[in-house]
Design an enzyme around this catalytic site. Structure first.
Site, PDB file in Angstrom:
ATOM      1  N   THR A  48      66.082  54.558  23.679  1.00 19.86           N
ATOM      2  CA  THR A  48      66.536  53.164  23.602  1.00 19.86           C
ATOM      3  C   THR A  48      67.062  52.915  22.197  1.00 19.86           C
ATOM      4  O   THR A  48      66.558  53.499  21.236  1.00 19.86           O
ATOM      5  CB  THR A  48      65.330  52.238  23.882  1.00 19.86           C
ATOM      6  OG1 THR A  48      65.012  52.327  25.255  1.00 19.86           O
ATOM      7  CG2 THR A  48      65.619  50.780  23.528  1.00 19.86           C
TER       8      THR A  48
ATOM      9  N   ARG B  80      63.614  47.744  38.420  1.00 19.57           N
ATOM     10  CA  ARG B  80      62.600  47.610  37.361  1.00 19.57           C
ATOM     11  C   ARG B  80      63.274  47.105  36.073  1.00 19.57           C
ATOM     12  O   ARG B  80      64.331  47.572  35.678  1.00 19.57           O
ATOM     13  CB  ARG B  80      61.952  48.972  37.109  1.00 19.57           C
ATOM     14  CG  ARG B  80      60.913  48.998  35.968  1.00 19.57           C
ATOM     15  CD  ARG B  80      61.511  49.406  34.647  1.00 19.57           C
ATOM     16  NE  ARG B  80      60.498  49.630  33.601  1.00 19.57           N
ATOM     17  CZ  ARG B  80      60.800  49.868  32.333  1.00 19.57           C
ATOM     18  NH1 ARG B  80      62.057  49.911  31.951  1.00 19.57           N
ATOM     19  NH2 ARG B  80      59.856  50.065  31.450  1.00 19.57           N
TER      20      ARG B  80
ATOM     21  N   GLY C 251      62.516  46.433  31.982  1.00 23.67           N
ATOM     22  CA  GLY C 251      61.572  46.713  30.900  1.00 23.67           C
ATOM     23  C   GLY C 251      61.516  45.587  29.883  1.00 23.67           C
ATOM     24  O   GLY C 251      61.900  44.444  30.169  1.00 23.67           O
TER      25      GLY C 251
ATOM     26  N   GLY D 290      59.755  51.671  23.395  1.00 22.84           N
ATOM     27  CA  GLY D 290      58.481  52.239  23.839  1.00 22.84           C
ATOM     28  C   GLY D 290      58.275  51.953  25.307  1.00 22.84           C
ATOM     29  O   GLY D 290      59.224  51.616  26.028  1.00 22.84           O
TER      30      GLY D 290
HETATM   31  N1  ASP Z   1      61.432  50.046  26.146  1.00 24.22           N
HETATM   32  C1  ASP Z   1      62.301  50.718  27.068  1.00 24.22           C
HETATM   33  C2  ASP Z   1      61.903  50.322  28.469  1.00 24.22           C
HETATM   34  O1  ASP Z   1      60.719  50.284  28.766  1.00 24.22           O
HETATM   35  C3  ASP Z   1      62.255  52.199  26.967  1.00 24.22           C
HETATM   36  C4  ASP Z   1      62.336  52.753  25.570  1.00 24.22           C
HETATM   37  O2  ASP Z   1      62.276  52.030  24.607  1.00 24.22           O
HETATM   38  O3  ASP Z   1      62.500  53.972  25.423  1.00 24.22           O
HETATM   39  O4  ASP Z   1      62.759  50.100  29.264  1.00 24.22           O
END
Ligand code: ASP
Length: 347
Positions: A213, A241, A243, A265
């Site tokens: 990300t 979904r 995030g 995260g």
């Molecule tokens: N935070 C992002 C999500 O859960 C994923 C990531 O940051 O790598 O969609």
């Protein structure tokens, strides 16, 4: 006071042009970026791979910094930095977005302006090349904060943003990651069916299948902070979904009274612990530094519950904090008058 303004003051003093009442307090400007956090270990990198990541992180940091240096806004700087990362296949945003369980790509992004506390977000978009640009248009050109799916894409067309084919985001590397994730998820599913421990499944999934990300935070010469985050989400996520990345307060937050944060995260945890705004609330109400506040949140109850990831933070004075509880976080930062600092691993 920055080194530069100290020198300016010394020069003016020796020229007899300065009294204590007209000391020059230059506003320190700064940018920080991330390209995801997770199990990122040096032993898994060839020198070439490491160099490629570092070069892209440096390019993004410097692109945002150049805007700030020229007197541009923190919003323009973070938008630019995120675009550089979205247009690279190395990161899980834009071009390098991961696959859903069903083999498609669904992208999330958000942006927040710390001066006005305006914000914009898009979730689950499938045909937008640079989701952060659309999130910014939601902020500036709509009466809403968050638009999702087909509604967001119809809004994009109204805003003259073309829709592109979902296959634009296909990459071999991410496809291989999907196949691996599906195999692992199947094994975990069978195990959790037997033990009825669905949380364990959730934690294992976390370790392996997020990463990449992107996000940026900045403070400009006027002391205005801003934050932006863009992602493809998590590999093999269920379709639909959403995030933390497009959730204002969880993945992104900016307020001139405290700080600006972009997170990366395991999104489910970052939503439940409201990570980005919790950090700034500690700064605002408890007078904590961004470093202390981010460490409390990233290593606090969320981490103990199994939530892994990291944040980048700036405050209006130009302080920067890069905090993560994982093995690594792709990151870069640059404070006025200094060179860019790029790092990937823990140390
Ligand atoms: N935070 C992002 C999500 O859960 C994923 C990531 O940051 O790598 O969609």
């Amino acid at each position: 006071m920055t080194k530069i303004s100290k020198l300016t003051n010394l020069a003016l003093l020796s020229a007899g042009l300065l009294t204590t009442s007209n000391l020059v307090f230059a506003q320190q400007f700064a940018i920080a970026i991330h390209g995801g956090a997770g199990t990122i270990k040096k032993e898994n990198f060839t020198p070439e791979k490491e160099a490629a990541y570092r070069a892209k992180l440096e390019q993004a940091t410097n692109a945002g910094y150049a805007i700030l240096e020229a007197g541009g806004s923190s919003l323009d700087a973070i938008n630019k930095a995120v675009n550089v990362l979205e247009n690279s296949p190395l990161f899980n945003a834009g071009l390098g977005a991961v696959y859903t369980y069903d083999g498609a790509h669904e992208l999330d992004a958000s942006i927040m302006d710390g001066k006005t506390k305006n914000a914009g977000a898009v979730a689950g978009v499938k045909h937008i090349q640079n989701p952060i640009n659309l999130a910014r248009l939601v902020m500036t050109n709509s009466v809403h904060v968050m638009l999702s799916g087909a509604g967001a894409e119809e809004f994009a067309l109204e805003q003259q943003i073309p829709l592109i084919n979902n296959s634009h985001f296909d990459t071999e590397r991410r496809y291989k990651a999907l196949l691996k994730a599906k195999a692992k998820l199947k094994a975990l599913k069978d195990k959790s069916k037997a033990t009825k421990d669905y949380q364990a499944n959730y934690k294992h999934w976390d370790q392996a299948y997020k990463m990449g990300t992107v996000g940026a935070v900045a403070v400009d010469k006027s002391g205005n902070v801003a934050a932006a985050t863009s992602t493809g989400g998590m590999t093999a996520k269920r379709y639909g979904r959403i995030g933390d990345s497009p959730v204002i307060g969880a993945g992104t937050w900016a307020d001139n009274q405290s700080c600006a944060v972009s997170a990366t995260g395991h999104g489910e945890y970052f939503i439940r612990y409201n990570v980005a705004s919790d950090i700034c609330a500690r700064v605002l109400y408890q007078g904590k530094s961004i470093e202390q506040a981010s460490e409390e949140v990233i290593f606090g109850p969320m981490f103990k519950a199994g939530g892994t990831g990291g944040v980048i933070v700036v405050d209006p004075k130009g302080n920067v904090a890069l905090t993560f509880n994982t093995k690594g976080m792709y990151r870069g930062s640059r404070v006025s008058g200094e060179m860019a600092k790029i790092a990937i691993f823990e140390k």
